[in-house]
Design a protein around this motif. Structure first.
Motif, PDB file in Angstrom:
ATOM      1  N   ILE A  42       0.849  -1.189   0.000  1.00 40.50           N
ATOM      2  CA  ILE A  42       0.000   0.000   0.000  1.00 40.50           C
ATOM      3  C   ILE A  42       0.891   1.248   0.000  1.00 40.50           C
ATOM      4  CG2 ILE A  42      -1.840   1.234   1.230  1.00 40.50           C
ATOM      5  CD1 ILE A  42      -2.472  -1.546   2.549  1.00 40.50           C
ATOM      6  N   GLU A  43       0.712   2.098  -1.011  1.00 37.92           N
ATOM      7  CA  GLU A  43       1.500   3.328  -1.120  1.00 37.92           C
ATOM      8  C   GLU A  43       0.612   4.507  -0.756  1.00 37.92           C
ATOM      9  OE1 GLU A  43       4.629   2.116  -4.664  1.00 37.92           O
ATOM     10  OE2 GLU A  43       2.716   3.030  -5.200  1.00 37.92           O
ATOM     11  N   ILE A  44       1.079   5.308   0.182  1.00 35.57           N
ATOM     12  CA  ILE A  44       0.267   6.423   0.680  1.00 35.57           C
ATOM     13  C   ILE A  44       1.062   7.721   0.565  1.00 35.57           C
ATOM     14  CG2 ILE A  44      -0.997   7.314   2.690  1.00 35.57           C
ATOM     15  CD1 ILE A  44      -1.002   4.467   3.800  1.00 35.57           C
ATOM     16  N   GLU A  45       0.471   8.720  -0.069  1.00 35.18           N
ATOM     17  CA  GLU A  45       1.103  10.043  -0.086  1.00 35.18           C
ATOM     18  C   GLU A  45       0.606  10.842   1.109  1.00 35.18           C
ATOM     19  OE1 GLU A  45       0.568  11.952  -3.884  1.00 35.18           O
ATOM     20  OE2 GLU A  45       1.741  10.380  -4.868  1.00 35.18           O
ATOM     21  N   LEU A  46       1.564  11.390   1.850  1.00 35.86           N
ATOM     22  CA  LEU A  46       1.225  12.125   3.078  1.00 35.86           C
ATOM     23  C   LEU A  46       1.655  13.578   2.953  1.00 35.86           C
ATOM     24  CD1 LEU A  46       2.685   9.536   5.595  1.00 35.86           C
ATOM     25  CD2 LEU A  46       0.261   9.935   5.153  1.00 35.86           C
ATOM     26  N   GLU A  47       0.867  14.482   3.537  1.00 34.22           N
ATOM     27  CA  GLU A  47       1.294  15.885   3.586  1.00 34.22           C
ATOM     28  C   GLU A  47       2.397  16.073   4.624  1.00 34.22           C
ATOM     29  OE1 GLU A  47      -2.067  18.513   4.127  1.00 34.22           O
ATOM     30  OE2 GLU A  47      -2.967  17.767   2.257  1.00 34.22           O
ATOM     31  N   GLU A  48       2.350  15.286   5.677  1.00 35.52           N
ATOM     32  CA  GLU A  48       3.345  15.349   6.757  1.00 35.52           C
ATOM     33  C   GLU A  48       4.752  15.211   6.179  1.00 35.52           C
ATOM     34  OE1 GLU A  48       2.694  15.592  10.303  1.00 35.52           O
ATOM     35  OE2 GLU A  48       4.809  16.061  10.010  1.00 35.52           O
ATOM     36  N   ALA A  54       5.400  11.257  10.458  1.00 26.53           N
ATOM     37  CA  ALA A  54       4.815  10.469   9.369  1.00 26.53           C
ATOM     38  C   ALA A  54       4.781   8.995   9.751  1.00 26.53           C
ATOM     39  CB  ALA A  54       5.617  10.668   8.091  1.00 26.53           C
ATOM     40  N   GLN A  55       5.886   8.539  10.333  1.00 30.84           N
ATOM     41  CA  GLN A  55       5.962   7.132  10.749  1.00 30.84           C
ATOM     42  C   GLN A  55       4.870   6.817  11.775  1.00 30.84           C
ATOM     43  OE1 GLN A  55       9.412   5.138  10.689  1.00 30.84           O
ATOM     44  NE2 GLN A  55       8.663   3.435  11.910  1.00 30.84           N
ATOM     45  N   ALA A  56       4.701   7.717  12.754  1.00 27.02           N
ATOM     46  CA  ALA A  56       3.682   7.489  13.786  1.00 27.02           C
ATOM     47  C   ALA A  56       2.294   7.473  13.162  1.00 27.02           C
ATOM     48  CB  ALA A  56       3.781   8.565  14.861  1.00 27.02           C
ATOM     49  N   GLN A  57       2.057   8.379  12.202  1.00 19.72           N
ATOM     50  CA  GLN A  57       0.743   8.451  11.563  1.00 19.72           C
ATOM     51  C   GLN A  57       0.454   7.150  10.791  1.00 19.72           C
ATOM     52  OE1 GLN A  57       0.268  11.388   8.434  1.00 19.72           O
ATOM     53  NE2 GLN A  57      -1.856  11.803   9.003  1.00 19.72           N
ATOM     54  N   VAL A  58       1.441   6.688  10.027  1.00 20.13           N
ATOM     55  CA  VAL A  58       1.211   5.481   9.225  1.00 20.13           C
ATOM     56  C   VAL A  58       1.076   4.248  10.124  1.00 20.13           C
ATOM     57  CG1 VAL A  58       2.093   4.033   7.362  1.00 20.13           C
ATOM     58  CG2 VAL A  58       2.353   6.489   7.235  1.00 20.13           C
ATOM     59  N   GLU A  59       1.818   4.221  11.233  1.00 18.09           N
ATOM     60  CA  GLU A  59       1.652   3.086  12.153  1.00 18.09           C
ATOM     61  C   GLU A  59       0.235   3.055  12.719  1.00 18.09           C
ATOM     62  OE1 GLU A  59       4.913   2.856  14.929  1.00 18.09           O
ATOM     63  OE2 GLU A  59       6.237   2.063  13.366  1.00 18.09           O
ATOM     64  N   ALA A  60      -0.297   4.234  13.024  1.00 20.09           N
ATOM     65  CA  ALA A  60      -1.683   4.288  13.516  1.00 20.09           C
ATOM     66  C   ALA A  60      -2.648   3.804  12.436  1.00 20.09           C
ATOM     67  CB  ALA A  60      -2.021   5.710  13.962  1.00 20.09           C
ATOM     68  N   MET A  61      -2.399   4.194  11.169  1.00 20.92           N
ATOM     69  CA  MET A  61      -3.252   3.726  10.061  1.00 20.92           C
ATOM     70  C   MET A  61      -3.214   2.207   9.956  1.00 20.92           C
ATOM     71  SD  MET A  61      -2.211   6.327   7.026  1.00 20.92           S
ATOM     72  CE  MET A  61      -2.485   8.091   7.143  1.00 20.92           C
ATOM     73  N   CYS A  62      -2.007   1.639  10.103  1.00 23.45           N
ATOM     74  CA  CYS A  62      -1.860   0.184  10.001  1.00 23.45           C
ATOM     75  C   CYS A  62      -2.687  -0.496  11.078  1.00 23.45           C
ATOM     76  CB  CYS A  62      -0.393  -0.219  10.145  1.00 23.45           C
ATOM     77  SG  CYS A  62       0.570   0.232   8.696  1.00 23.45           S
ATOM     78  N   LYS A  63      -2.540  -0.009  12.319  1.00 22.64           N
ATOM     79  CA  LYS A  63      -3.222  -0.669  13.429  1.00 22.64           C
ATOM     80  C   LYS A  63      -4.738  -0.522  13.327  1.00 22.64           C
ATOM     81  CE  LYS A  63       0.661  -0.092  16.558  1.00 22.64           C
ATOM     82  NZ  LYS A  63       1.378  -1.278  16.062  1.00 22.64           N
ATOM     83  N   LYS A  64      -5.203   0.640  12.817  1.00 27.05           N
ATOM     84  CA  LYS A  64      -6.641   0.885  12.789  1.00 27.05           C
ATOM     85  C   LYS A  64      -7.324   0.315  11.556  1.00 27.05           C
ATOM     86  CE  LYS A  64      -7.593   4.928  15.612  1.00 27.05           C
ATOM     87  NZ  LYS A  64      -7.995   6.338  15.570  1.00 27.05           N
ATOM     88  N   LEU A  65      -6.626   0.258  10.415  1.00 23.89           N
ATOM     89  CA  LEU A  65      -7.317  -0.105   9.183  1.00 23.89           C
ATOM     90  C   LEU A  65      -6.564  -1.089   8.288  1.00 23.89           C
ATOM     91  CD1 LEU A  65      -9.753   0.574   7.241  1.00 23.89           C
ATOM     92  CD2 LEU A  65      -8.209   2.184   6.136  1.00 23.89           C
ATOM     93  N   LEU A  66      -5.271  -0.818   8.056  1.00 26.51           N
ATOM     94  CA  LEU A  66      -4.615  -1.486   6.935  1.00 26.51           C
ATOM     95  C   LEU A  66      -4.204  -2.928   7.223  1.00 26.51           C
ATOM     96  CD1 LEU A  66      -2.307   1.472   5.814  1.00 26.51           C
ATOM     97  CD2 LEU A  66      -4.566   0.885   4.963  1.00 26.51           C
ATOM     98  N   VAL A  67      -3.920  -3.221   8.504  1.00 32.17           N
ATOM     99  CA  VAL A  67      -3.341  -4.522   8.838  1.00 32.17           C
ATOM    100  C   VAL A  67      -4.222  -5.236   9.862  1.00 32.17           C
ATOM    101  CG1 VAL A  67      -1.287  -5.665   9.761  1.00 32.17           C
ATOM    102  CG2 VAL A  67      -1.039  -3.567   8.431  1.00 32.17           C
ATOM    103  N   ASN A  68      -4.486  -6.498   9.627  1.00 30.57           N
ATOM    104  CA  ASN A  68      -5.158  -7.333  10.610  1.00 30.57           C
ATOM    105  C   ASN A  68      -4.053  -8.019  11.415  1.00 30.57           C
ATOM    106  OD1 ASN A  68      -6.390  -9.299  12.065  1.00 30.57           O
ATOM    107  ND2 ASN A  68      -7.556 -10.161  10.362  1.00 30.57           N
ATOM    108  N   GLU A  69      -3.754  -7.462  12.594  1.00 33.00           N
ATOM    109  CA  GLU A  69      -2.573  -7.938  13.317  1.00 33.00           C
ATOM    110  C   GLU A  69      -2.726  -9.347  13.888  1.00 33.00           C
ATOM    111  OE1 GLU A  69       0.283  -4.633  14.843  1.00 33.00           O
ATOM    112  OE2 GLU A  69      -1.724  -4.169  15.596  1.00 33.00           O
ATOM    113  N   VAL A  70      -3.914  -9.912  13.793  1.00 30.63           N
ATOM    114  CA  VAL A  70      -4.072 -11.300  14.237  1.00 30.63           C
ATOM    115  C   VAL A  70      -3.350 -12.232  13.259  1.00 30.63           C
ATOM    116  CG1 VAL A  70      -5.731 -13.140  14.718  1.00 30.63           C
ATOM    117  CG2 VAL A  70      -6.282 -10.783  15.320  1.00 30.63           C
ATOM    118  N   ILE A  71      -3.468 -11.946  11.970  1.00 28.36           N
ATOM    119  CA  ILE A  71      -2.893 -12.870  10.977  1.00 28.36           C
ATOM    120  C   ILE A  71      -1.816 -12.225  10.097  1.00 28.36           C
ATOM    121  CG2 ILE A  71      -4.926 -14.368  10.810  1.00 28.36           C
ATOM    122  CD1 ILE A  71      -5.650 -12.841   8.211  1.00 28.36           C
TER     123      ILE A  71
END
Lengths: 80, 80
Positions: A42-48, A54-71
């Motif tokens: 997944i490629e994301i363009e950020l204004e940050e 930016a790293q913190a923002q994308v990590e939050a995106m991963c945990k909330k939406l992009l990645v199912n951390e169970v699998i």
């Protein structure tokens, strides 16, 4: 700033897509092919523009939406 | 040797999955998100240990099966 998130299934999780690719490669005559796994990119363009923010923002995106951390697990890359 | 193939849609091709992710990020409260594109990541374990031969083999796999060159481009990474 551009973020690239590589999402892959955890090693213990069955990957039917990967197995299908492996079988298809075999039937096309490719030999010496071991395990095949398919993940998402997944490629994301950020204004940050500040890397740590930016790293913190994308990590939050991963945990909330992009990645199912169970699998799944993920790896992050940032390009300025 | 392990090959990692990053398959992405060409820039001119519409990416509904990417747009869906972008909207979902917006509705979760993430701001400053520009274009989002989703691609595929394919990891292949190869018996071949010679980098040039492995690269040629994976490029043939991309052209024959993994990548639809009409709408997609790919990038190859090899790990020994």
């Amino acid at each position: 700033m551009k973020a690239r998130v590589h999402v892959t299934l955890k090693p213990a999780v069955l990957d039917p897509q990967g197995s299908a690719i492996r079988k298809a490669l075999g039937s096309l005559g490719f030999t010496g092919v071991g395990k095949v796994r398919q993940g998402k990119l997944i490629e994301i363009e950020l204004e940050e523009s500040e890397p740590a923010a930016a790293q913190a923002q994308v990590e939050a995106m991963c945990k909330k939406l992009l990645v199912n951390e169970v699998i799944e697990t993920y790896r992050l890359e940032l390009d300025s």
